[in-house]
Design an enzyme around this catalytic site. Structure first.
Site, mmCIF file in Angstrom:
data_model
loop_
_atom_site.group_PDB
_atom_site.id
_atom_site.type_symbol
_atom_site.label_atom_id
_atom_site.label_comp_id
_atom_site.label_asym_id
_atom_site.label_seq_id
_atom_site.Cartn_x
_atom_site.Cartn_y
_atom_site.Cartn_z
ATOM 1 N N HIS A 68 0.823 -1.212 0.000
ATOM 2 C CA HIS A 68 0.000 0.000 0.000
ATOM 3 C C HIS A 68 0.859 1.265 0.000
ATOM 4 O O HIS A 68 0.421 2.303 -0.500
ATOM 5 C CB HIS A 68 -0.942 -0.011 1.202
ATOM 6 N N HIS A 195 -1.762 -12.889 -0.995
ATOM 7 C CA HIS A 195 -2.966 -13.259 -0.260
ATOM 8 C C HIS A 195 -2.954 -14.731 0.155
ATOM 9 O O HIS A 195 -3.933 -15.224 0.705
ATOM 10 C CB HIS A 195 -4.209 -12.969 -1.100
#
Length: 320
Positions: A68, A195
């Site tokens: 991010h 993930h």
């Protein structure tokens, strides 16, 4: 370990990646702190060992912080800044609010680094090294982290809201957002493999388990039990149904079985251009590890501040 690629193969891939780096990124170097802070990597690794031993999930959280950070105006540690009177930062942007975590881990590591090498190492470089250590400590591959980034002197909540890929995005939108950062569809597919570790909040996958049709019915029913149609927004579910605490390729096996937790995850295997690559990764953990490592190098090279740009923050949360 089958999920870890051979050193020779990884080294060959990373050599190609490094040789293809742009001139701007050539200012980064693997031995940037060799003289000014020779124990840096040991300090960061030890800090991450302590953090992961306390909570294994933190490896995924630090990886997410790095992702991010890099997607908002480059890998410059802007995500670590608290709000000030002159700017509203990224911590409370929609993709980070109530879900981004691990700031205190970076604070602790930074304090240890400052004690050894005062005002020398950027928070951006510490975050990059911590992300790699977190992945390695939970069974993932290693890669060469290029160093020499400097820290941003500002942050942007609006940029975080618009530039970080959404868990509700379709494949064209995902490809476009990665392309805007100089990353291709293969990078997208490989980096999404992050993930394979960690959890997501109910609010990010509720619409998928109640509305999507490309989803295994038993999987949807299981997830609905802990994510009601209303309420329970902060209830967690693993992004990888099989091994959420260990880095590997089971995330892609879930996608092939239509058990991707996020809408954006399942978009990678939904009749589109990335289907074949998902199948490859689901069957070949070595290929996935190699591509993930190479993509992490490329992502770490997104628009770094170098030279006299930015600053070296003494406290990652505030400007000097």
């Amino acid at each position: 370990m089958a999920s870890i690629m051979s050193t020779v193969t990884l080294s060959s891939i990373l050599l190609i990646v490094l040789l293809s780096s742009s001139a701007a990124n050539a200012q980064l170097s693997a031995n940037f702190y060799a003289n000014s802070c020779p124990n840096l990597q040991t300090i960061v690794r030890n800090g991450m060992i302590q953090a992961v031993n306390r909570e294994r999930r933190i490896g995924a959280s630090i990886l997410r912080l790095f992702f991010h950070d890099c997607f908002v105006n480059g890998c410059d540690a802007s995500i670590l800044l608290d709000d000030t009177a002159t700017f509203t930062g990224e911590k409370n942007a929609a993709p980070n609010r109530n879900s981004a975590r691990g700031y205190e881990v970076i604070d602790t590591i930074k304090s240890n680094v400052e004690a050894a090498c005062n005002a020398t190492v950027s928070c951006a470089d510490i975050l990059a090294l911590a992300a790699r250590s977190g992945v390695v400590l939970i069974g993932g591959p290693s890669w060469q982290v290029l160093l020499g980034r400097r820290d941003a002197r500002t942050a942007s909540q609006s940029a975080a809201n618009s530039q970080i890929p959404s868990p509700f995005a379709n494949l064209p939108a995902l490809i476009s957002s990665f392309a805007a950062k100089g990353l291709n569809a293969r990078d997208l597919t490989a980096l999404s493999g992050g993930h394979t570790i960690g959890f997501a909040r109910c609010t990010t996958f509720r619409s998928r388990i109640y509305n999507d049709t490309n989803i295994d019915t038993n999987f949807a029913a299981t997830r609905r039990a802990n994510c009601p149609a209303s309420g329970g927004d902060n209830n967690l579910a693993p992004l990888d149904t099989l091994t959420p605490g260990r880095f590997g390729n089971n995330y892609y096996r879930d996608l092939v079985a239509q058990r991707g937790l996020l809408h954006s995850d399942q978009e990678l295997f939904n009749g589109g251009s990335t289907d074949a690559l998902v199948r490859t990764y689901s069957n070949n953990p070595t290929t996935f590890s190699a591509d993930f490592a190479a993509a992490m190098v490329r992502m770490g090279n997104i628009s770094p501040l170098t030279g006299t740009g930015g600053e070296i923050r003494r406290n990652c949360r505030v400007l000097n």
